[in-house]
Design an enzyme around this catalytic site. Structure first.
Site, mmCIF file in Angstrom:
data_model
loop_
_atom_site.group_PDB
_atom_site.id
_atom_site.type_symbol
_atom_site.label_atom_id
_atom_site.label_comp_id
_atom_site.label_asym_id
_atom_site.label_seq_id
_atom_site.Cartn_x
_atom_site.Cartn_y
_atom_site.Cartn_z
ATOM 1 N N ARG A 101 0.634 -1.235 -0.036
ATOM 2 C CA ARG A 101 0.011 0.077 0.164
ATOM 3 C C ARG A 101 0.938 1.082 -0.130
ATOM 4 O O ARG A 101 0.409 2.546 -0.274
ATOM 5 C CB ARG A 101 -1.108 0.251 1.289
ATOM 6 C CG ARG A 101 -2.111 -1.226 1.143
ATOM 7 C CD ARG A 101 -2.640 -1.383 2.259
ATOM 8 N NE ARG A 101 -1.818 -2.171 3.385
ATOM 9 C CZ ARG A 101 -2.310 -2.663 4.365
ATOM 10 N NH1 ARG A 101 -3.470 -2.336 5.018
ATOM 11 N NH2 ARG A 101 -1.845 -3.336 5.258
ATOM 12 N N GLY A 108 1.619 -14.057 6.052
ATOM 13 C CA GLY A 108 0.982 -13.682 7.033
ATOM 14 C C GLY A 108 1.625 -13.231 8.117
ATOM 15 O O GLY A 108 2.734 -13.795 8.626
ATOM 16 N N ALA A 148 47.490 38.597 -0.670
ATOM 17 C CA ALA A 148 46.102 38.320 -1.029
ATOM 18 C C ALA A 148 46.444 37.934 -2.552
ATOM 19 O O ALA A 148 47.394 38.427 -3.289
ATOM 20 C CB ALA A 148 45.113 39.684 -1.284
HETATM 21 C C1 UD1 Z 1 -2.122 -6.044 11.320
HETATM 22 C C2 UD1 Z 1 -3.205 -6.720 12.172
HETATM 23 C C3 UD1 Z 1 -4.584 -5.875 12.462
HETATM 24 C C4 UD1 Z 1 -4.036 -4.463 13.096
HETATM 25 C C5 UD1 Z 1 -2.909 -3.892 12.337
HETATM 26 C C6 UD1 Z 1 -2.521 -2.812 13.270
HETATM 27 C C7 UD1 Z 1 -2.996 -8.990 11.420
HETATM 28 C C8 UD1 Z 1 -3.391 -10.020 10.412
HETATM 29 N N1 UD1 Z 1 -3.815 -7.780 11.262
HETATM 30 O O1 UD1 Z 1 -2.779 -5.531 10.169
HETATM 31 O O2 UD1 Z 1 -5.285 -6.669 13.047
HETATM 32 O O3 UD1 Z 1 -5.169 -3.741 13.510
HETATM 33 O O4 UD1 Z 1 -1.941 -4.698 12.042
HETATM 34 O O5 UD1 Z 1 -1.322 -1.832 12.464
HETATM 35 O O6 UD1 Z 1 -2.071 -9.276 11.962
HETATM 36 N N2 UD1 Z 1 4.564 -8.722 8.230
HETATM 37 C C9 UD1 Z 1 5.478 -9.727 8.315
HETATM 38 N N3 UD1 Z 1 5.009 -10.950 7.182
HETATM 39 C C10 UD1 Z 1 4.072 -11.119 6.895
HETATM 40 C C11 UD1 Z 1 2.997 -9.949 6.979
HETATM 41 C C12 UD1 Z 1 3.207 -9.083 7.620
HETATM 42 O O7 UD1 Z 1 6.540 -9.697 8.711
HETATM 43 O O8 UD1 Z 1 3.761 -11.911 6.109
HETATM 44 C C13 UD1 Z 1 4.939 -7.418 8.730
HETATM 45 C C14 UD1 Z 1 4.823 -6.319 7.981
HETATM 46 O O9 UD1 Z 1 5.987 -6.007 7.540
HETATM 47 C C15 UD1 Z 1 3.928 -5.367 9.173
HETATM 48 C C16 UD1 Z 1 3.354 -6.191 10.227
HETATM 49 O O10 UD1 Z 1 3.807 -7.583 9.859
HETATM 50 O O11 UD1 Z 1 5.498 -4.638 9.654
HETATM 51 C C17 UD1 Z 1 2.022 -5.698 9.990
HETATM 52 O O12 UD1 Z 1 1.632 -6.260 8.617
HETATM 53 P P1 UD1 Z 1 0.504 -5.394 7.755
HETATM 54 O O13 UD1 Z 1 0.285 -6.018 6.605
HETATM 55 O O14 UD1 Z 1 0.537 -3.950 8.008
HETATM 56 O O15 UD1 Z 1 -0.801 -5.791 8.672
HETATM 57 P P2 UD1 Z 1 -2.288 -5.045 8.705
HETATM 58 O O16 UD1 Z 1 -3.034 -5.077 7.705
HETATM 59 O O17 UD1 Z 1 -1.684 -3.472 9.146
HETATM 60 MG MG MG Z 2 0.044 -2.490 9.166
#
Ligand code: UD1
Ligand code: MG
Length: 453
Positions: free
Chosen positions: A14, A76, A421
């Site tokens: 995003r 995830g 200078a």
């Molecule tokens: C996540 C939470 C959501 C919460 C929000 C808060 C989950 C499923 N959802 O959503 O409930 O409200 O954060 O900001 O956890 N990441 C990994 N590996 C992956 C996927 C993500 O390391 O496979 C890391 C990303 O780099 C990031 C963090 O996890 O730093 C959160 O991932 P992101 O995709 O931002 O989750 P949200 O959709 O924001």
């Molecule tokens: Mg997030």
């Protein structure tokens, strides 16, 4: 033992960026570094960062007080936490999980969460916040006893769940053993086909675990950076927090909306910061200084009673009672002494510039050692580069360098010497000497009239 797992493997789709999400900066510091630094000061023994996208770049911005595990495929947040299992599976302590994209959660809040979790003998405690626009966040579903039943991701909510304003901030405390047991049962049958960490909440609850929500008072702490709008908001919130902190400690900030100060900048009282200043990196600024307007400082140390106007300074040190600018530029390990005056359009690089010396106008001083009480005239240039290598200029004390002089390095100018200078100096000048190195002037009387005829 208290452990922390920091999730930082995602690409950050995003953000629409070539740069990995957790490397985007808030007030000059990468998101992931904010999170790790905030944990550094909390009650945590071991920090494990889950890296994936841009793993090598992410490692570069962090110190060696963290451990890394690789999540090579981003399936995830639950899957990401699983990557830390080999390191933590024998630990009976508490594990905090925190997202690498929540840079504003303070050390204090993390410690409060830990205390709340321990005092209430919970198996899992979620850091939650109540926000007016919960869109995009996971929603907290509570039972009749105010314990947490489950977290529902925004994309998986039904119409009633979508109205819930209590959100998951992405930070949790777990009983370490229960966390990894629950993770084994997480499935990916959801809207995004991901293994959600949030599903362990319902799993722990259903196995008679105690799941609590600890709600922060300051919801602005919990902002998760998923796009550039959130990034701009985080800059705004942190800027206000930092500027308020400095003002309460006695720093005058004339226009706090228009002043950007990093978390790692220290400023003593009665210093005045004018509008348009960007102070990033690690800075230490003394008392009674005047900084700005429109000044960039990065990784510098400034003494007391220093004035810096409209200038750009990085990786340098400035002594007490020195004035700089307007329009000066110091970089690359420059050390400026006490009582110095550096004026407009003076660039100084990798130089030691002694006490009470001046370079008041238009000069380039690079790879030099300048003694005390030296006057570098307007237009002085240290000729430090022959196209291949850099050479050093050494200038003693009480030296007077006349305007428009070139000092061709390597070169030594002795104490008390004068440089006439317009000289191009190629040989060392002894103490107390006058060096003149320019063509002698010839006047041709009456030339103008002859020429016109
Ligand atoms: C996540 C939470 C959501 C919460 C929000 C808060 C989950 C499923 N959802 O959503 O409930 O409200 O954060 O900001 O956890 N990441 C990994 N590996 C992956 C996927 C993500 O390391 O496979 C890391 C990303 O780099 C990031 C963090 O996890 O730093 C959160 O991932 P992101 O995709 O931002 O989750 P949200 O959709 O924001
Ligand atoms: Mg997030």
């Amino acid at each position: 033992m208290n452990n922390a797992i920091i999730l930082a493997a995602g690409k950050g789709t995003r953000m629409k960026s070539e740069l990995y999400k957790v490397l985007h900066c808030v007030l000059g510091k990468p998101l992931i570094k904010h999170v790790v630094d905030n944990l550094d000061n909390a009650n945590i023994n071991r920090k494990i960062v889950v890296v994936g996208h841009g793993a090598e770049e992410v490692k570069k911005v962090l110190n060696d007080n963290v451990e890394f595990v690789l999540q090579s495929e981003q399936l995830g947040t639950g899957h990401a936490v699983m990557m830390a299992e080999p390191l933590l599976k024998n630990d009976d302590g508490i594990t905090i999980v925190i997202c690498g994209d929540t840079p504003l959660i303070t050390t204090e809040t993390i410690n409060n969460l830990l205390t709340y979790h321990a005092n209430n003998h919970a198996d899992a405690t979620i850091l939650t916040a109540i926000i007016d626009n919960p869109s995009g966040y996971g929603r907290i579903v509570r039972d009749d006893h105010n314990e947490v039943l489950k977290i529902v991701e925004h994309k998986d909510t039904n119409n009633t769940e979508r109205l819930i304003k209590e959100i998951n901030t992405g930070t949790y405390c777990f009983n370490n053993q229960k966390l990894f047991t629950a993770l084994k049962n997480v499935k990916n049958n959801n809207f995004q086909n991901e293994y959600y960490l949030t599903d362990v909440i319902e799993i722990i609850k259903n196995s008679n675990g105690k799941v609590l929500g600890y709600t922060t008072e300051d919801f602005s702490e919990t902002i998760g950076i998923n796009d550039r709008i959130a990034l701009a908001n985080a800059n705004l919130i942190l800027k206000r927090r930092i500027n308020n902190m400095h003002m309460l400690k006695g720093v005058t900030i004339i226009d706090p909306d228009n002043t950007y100060i990093s978390v790692d900048t220290k400023i003593e009282s009665d210093t005045i910061i004018y509008p348009g200043c960007v102070l990033f990196g690690n800075n230490t600024i003394g008392k009674n200084c005047i900084i700005g307007p429109n000044t960039n400082l990065e990784n510098i140390v400034i003494g007391d009673q220093v004035k810096v106007r409209e200038s750009v300074i990085s990786d340098s040190t400035i002594g007490n009672n020195t004035t700089v600018g307007p329009f000066a530029h110091f970089r690359n390990h420059t050390v400026i002494g006490d009582g110095v005056r550096i004026g407009n359009f003076v660039e100084i690089k990798n130089t030691h510039f002694g006490n009470n010396s001046n370079a008041a106008h238009l000069a380039y001083i690079g790879d030099a050692e300048v003694g005390s009480k030296v006057n570098m005239g307007c237009g002085t240039i240290t000729v430090n580069y022959d196209g291949k290598s850099k050479f050093k200029t050494v200038i003693g004390n009480n030296v007077f360098v006349g305007c428009n002089s070139n000092l061709v390095a390597p070169i030594n100018i002795g104490d008390n010497a004068y440089i006439a200078a317009g000289s191009t100096i190629t040989e060392d000048v002894p103490n107390d000497a006058l060096a003149i190195a320019r063509e002698k002037q010839t006047n041709k009387p009456g030339y103008a009239n002859k020429y016109k005829k």
